[in-house]
Design an enzyme around this catalytic site. Structure first.
Site, mmCIF file in Angstrom:
data_model
loop_
_atom_site.group_PDB
_atom_site.id
_atom_site.type_symbol
_atom_site.label_atom_id
_atom_site.label_comp_id
_atom_site.label_asym_id
_atom_site.label_seq_id
_atom_site.Cartn_x
_atom_site.Cartn_y
_atom_site.Cartn_z
ATOM 1 N N CYS A 87 49.650 56.441 79.080
ATOM 2 C CA CYS A 87 50.043 56.151 80.464
ATOM 3 C C CYS A 87 49.285 54.953 81.032
ATOM 4 O O CYS A 87 48.075 54.817 80.804
ATOM 5 C CB CYS A 87 49.773 57.376 81.344
ATOM 6 N N ARG A 121 41.595 51.690 79.604
ATOM 7 C CA ARG A 121 41.273 52.907 78.841
ATOM 8 C C ARG A 121 40.470 52.525 77.593
ATOM 9 O O ARG A 121 40.993 52.503 76.480
ATOM 10 C CB ARG A 121 42.562 53.672 78.504
ATOM 11 N N ASP A 161 44.815 64.802 86.478
ATOM 12 C CA ASP A 161 46.220 64.898 86.059
ATOM 13 C C ASP A 161 47.087 65.672 87.057
ATOM 14 O O ASP A 161 48.308 65.699 86.922
ATOM 15 C CB ASP A 161 46.321 65.553 84.668
ATOM 16 N N ARG A 191 57.425 63.212 77.823
ATOM 17 C CA ARG A 191 56.248 63.156 76.952
ATOM 18 C C ARG A 191 55.348 64.370 77.155
ATOM 19 O O ARG A 191 54.601 64.744 76.253
ATOM 20 C CB ARG A 191 55.433 61.886 77.249
ATOM 21 N N LYS A 212 49.487 70.507 76.487
ATOM 22 C CA LYS A 212 49.740 69.219 75.828
ATOM 23 C C LYS A 212 48.442 68.604 75.327
ATOM 24 O O LYS A 212 48.340 68.191 74.170
ATOM 25 C CB LYS A 212 50.407 68.266 76.825
ATOM 26 N N ASN A 213 47.434 68.545 76.205
ATOM 27 C CA ASN A 213 46.240 67.801 75.815
ATOM 28 C C ASN A 213 45.387 68.523 74.783
ATOM 29 O O ASN A 213 44.489 67.917 74.191
ATOM 30 C CB ASN A 213 45.444 67.383 77.057
HETATM 31 C C1 EPZ Z 1 42.422 62.591 78.625
HETATM 32 O O1 EPZ Z 1 42.495 61.172 78.513
HETATM 33 C C2 EPZ Z 1 43.826 63.045 78.932
HETATM 34 N N1 EPZ Z 1 44.718 62.620 77.861
HETATM 35 C C3 EPZ Z 1 44.294 62.462 80.264
HETATM 36 O O2 EPZ Z 1 45.530 63.058 80.574
HETATM 37 C C4 EPZ Z 1 43.301 62.831 81.363
HETATM 38 O O3 EPZ Z 1 43.642 62.144 82.550
HETATM 39 C C5 EPZ Z 1 41.874 62.442 80.959
HETATM 40 O O4 EPZ Z 1 41.553 63.000 79.657
HETATM 41 C C6 EPZ Z 1 40.826 62.947 81.952
HETATM 42 O O5 EPZ Z 1 40.901 64.340 82.066
HETATM 43 C C7 EPZ Z 1 44.734 63.281 76.719
HETATM 44 O O6 EPZ Z 1 44.054 64.284 76.520
HETATM 45 C C8 EPZ Z 1 45.672 62.786 75.678
HETATM 46 P P1 EPZ Z 1 38.754 60.272 79.096
HETATM 47 P P2 EPZ Z 1 41.310 60.368 77.852
HETATM 48 O O7 EPZ Z 1 38.256 59.748 77.801
HETATM 49 O O8 EPZ Z 1 40.685 61.215 76.809
HETATM 50 C C9 EPZ Z 1 36.300 56.389 80.564
HETATM 51 C C10 EPZ Z 1 47.765 63.179 81.166
HETATM 52 O O9 EPZ Z 1 48.326 62.920 82.239
HETATM 53 N N2 EPZ Z 1 36.073 56.132 79.139
HETATM 54 O O10 EPZ Z 1 38.263 61.591 79.572
HETATM 55 O O11 EPZ Z 1 41.822 59.038 77.473
HETATM 56 C C11 EPZ Z 1 37.756 56.172 80.959
HETATM 57 O O12 EPZ Z 1 38.006 54.813 81.247
HETATM 58 C C12 EPZ Z 1 46.722 62.256 80.587
HETATM 59 O O13 EPZ Z 1 48.025 64.193 80.491
HETATM 60 C C13 EPZ Z 1 35.203 55.131 78.765
HETATM 61 O O14 EPZ Z 1 34.624 54.434 79.609
HETATM 62 O O15 EPZ Z 1 40.327 60.234 79.089
HETATM 63 C C14 EPZ Z 1 37.905 57.087 82.154
HETATM 64 O O16 EPZ Z 1 37.454 56.431 83.303
HETATM 65 C C15 EPZ Z 1 46.622 60.958 81.309
HETATM 66 N N3 EPZ Z 1 34.981 54.919 77.428
HETATM 67 C C16 EPZ Z 1 36.944 58.239 81.853
HETATM 68 O O17 EPZ Z 1 36.073 57.752 80.817
HETATM 69 C C17 EPZ Z 1 35.576 55.661 76.468
HETATM 70 O O18 EPZ Z 1 35.302 55.419 75.273
HETATM 71 C C18 EPZ Z 1 37.619 59.503 81.338
HETATM 72 O O19 EPZ Z 1 38.440 59.191 80.213
HETATM 73 C C19 EPZ Z 1 36.451 56.681 76.848
HETATM 74 C C20 EPZ Z 1 36.689 56.896 78.199
#
Ligand code: EPZ
Length: 419
Positions: free
Chosen positions: A118, A123, A306, A398, A22-23
């Protein structure tokens, strides 16, 4: 309204085929809009609601999207007529933010509604914005939409403040058609980051280093269509591995990349399960009593956040004390209250869940508070005594294709009820 109804207590046996990730797919589909000539034929695309949402968004922007079969999409982006993605579908899902990078890269401008996704904590997208600005774009947020614009994009050195999957992929996408070389440091190394880089390279991009801490993107002038196959879903596979252990079953999970599953396999082995690796499969079975363990989520190759929620369902029926420390998201324990309705003994302190394994869970009416929470409730339902009904399963749909069919094929008693 749809719900899943599970009669628990069946041990899972047999084999299950894992779908495309998915991701990965949710980033690859938006990135396909960057091909200014030719069609992208993408297979192993999971048949899930997030993908259906992206198909609709692509069409709304002027792409022709043909579904060649359930898992193969053909996307023709030569006649894209709009750089504005502002529909309900965009607001509904997280990954719609990849349209910002993709449209900016190809058209040097975009207007995209702020993404949903989610409810697992704050985020922010500050690291995406920082990257786009470093490439020469102006970024403003007006009336809930992100507006990006650039005269031209140029290469830059960008060091991310946090390891983020989304910003790594989005800025990599944006840099693909920029002038000169971009160096991204402190990047995410998840398998889907590598998959998106491979997809972009198949379209003609010049990206090296994905999967390591530094990604180098040499800008190219244009991208063209290609044929591509999405990698198997690490998280779907991890969910079935955990379900196999929870039901004391014997399940072979096929169409996987075992390397991507090492942190999950290691935890199951530490608990006492047996995990056998094949070339493109893993078999999970249980021959002795399992014991509690401590889990700390971390960016790849660490234990994936996840998979943490499905893991909590397993740990709630394993004797002894277990801890789950969530280090990525501040609020990813909302499903714990649902597990407690089924008799689990769990206390949440900050980002840590402290689990006292119970002998058994009892069926109850519960809700899927988010996508992986839903998977956790399915696993809890499979092991519980009696009947469990899971509401709000649109979250599950989803991200998990045909979840009830896959579990039924493994011997579970699970049905989808449409009311
Ligand atoms: C991706 O989310 C995945 N979603 C999430 O999977 C997954 O939990 C996450 O990566 C971590 O592996 C998709 O790929 C669509 P991040 P993403 O940017 O990209 C902080 C699922 O269940 N951050 O890696 O949104 C953030 O707050 C979903 O399939 C910032 O501070 O996650 C978090 O603490 C849920 N500033 C950390 O980084 C930013 O600009 C990691 O977030 C971006 C993120």
């Amino acid at each position: 309204m749809e719900k899943l109804v599970i009669s628990g207590g069946k041990s899972l046996k047999g084999s299950v085929d894992i779908n495309g990730a998915k991701n990965s797919a949710v980033a690859i589909l938006p990135a396909a809009i960057m091909a200014s000539e030719g069609k992208c034929t993408i297979d192993n695309v999971p048949d899930i609601e997030d993908v259906h949402c992206l198909e609709r968004i692509l069409r709304s922007l002027g792409c022709t999207v043909n579904k060649l079969d359930n898992n193969t999409l053909e996307i023709d982006a030569t006649d894209v007529r709009s750089v504005e993605a502002c529909t309900d579908d965009v607001r509904r899902m997280r990954a719609s933010y990849y349209f910002i990078g993709a449209l900016l890269s190809r058209f040097k401008k975009a207007r995209v509604e702020l993404p949903g996704g989610c409810p697992i904590g704050v985020r922010p997208i500050d690291q995406h914005i920082k990257g786009f600005e470093a490439l020469g774009a102006s970024v403003t947020i007006e009336h809930g939409a992100v507006i990006v614009e650039a005269e031209h994009l140029h290469g830059a050195n960008i060091f991310f403040d946090v390891v983020t999957v989304g910003a790594t992929i989005n800025v990599m996408i944006a840099a693909t058609l920029a002038e000169g070389t971009t160096v991204l440091e402190n990047v995410a190394k998840e398998p889907h980051v590598v998959d998106v880089a491979n997809f972009l390279n198949s379209m003609g991009a010049d990206i090296k280093g994905a999967g390591t801490d530094i990604i180098r993107v040499k800008g190219v002038e244009k991208l063209s269509g290609c044929n591509y196959s999405v990698i198997p879903d690490q998280i779907e596979a991890g969910t079935f591995m955990i379900a196999a252990a929870a039901t004391k079953g014997d399940v072979t999970i096929t169409n996987v990349i075992p390397k991507h599953l090492e942190s999950i396999a290691a935890k199951l082995i530490e608990m006492g399960a047996t995990v056998e690796e094949g070339d493109d499969s893993v078999r999970v079975y249980v021959e002795r009593d399992l014991k509690g363990v401590n889990v700390k989520t971390a960016p790849y190759p660490g234990f994936p956040t996840d998979v943490q929620q499905p893991m909590s369902a397993l740990l709630s029926i394993v004797p002894g004390k277990s801890l789950i420390a969530e280090s990525i998201w501040e609020s990813r324990h909302k499903h714990i209250d649902e597990l407690k309705k089924m008799g689990a003994t769990i206390k949440v302190e900050g980002r840590t869940a402290i689990i006292e394994g119970s002998e058994k869970l009892a069926g109850a009416s519960v809700i899927a508070t988010d996508l992986r929470a839903g998977a956790a409730m399915v696993i809890a339902g499979l092991v519980a005594e009696g009947v469990t009904e899971i509401l709000e399963i649109e979250h599950i749909d989803r991200g998990y294709p045909h979840i009830e069919d896959k579990f039924t094929a493994l011997g579970a008693d699970i049905v989808r009820v449409i009311e």
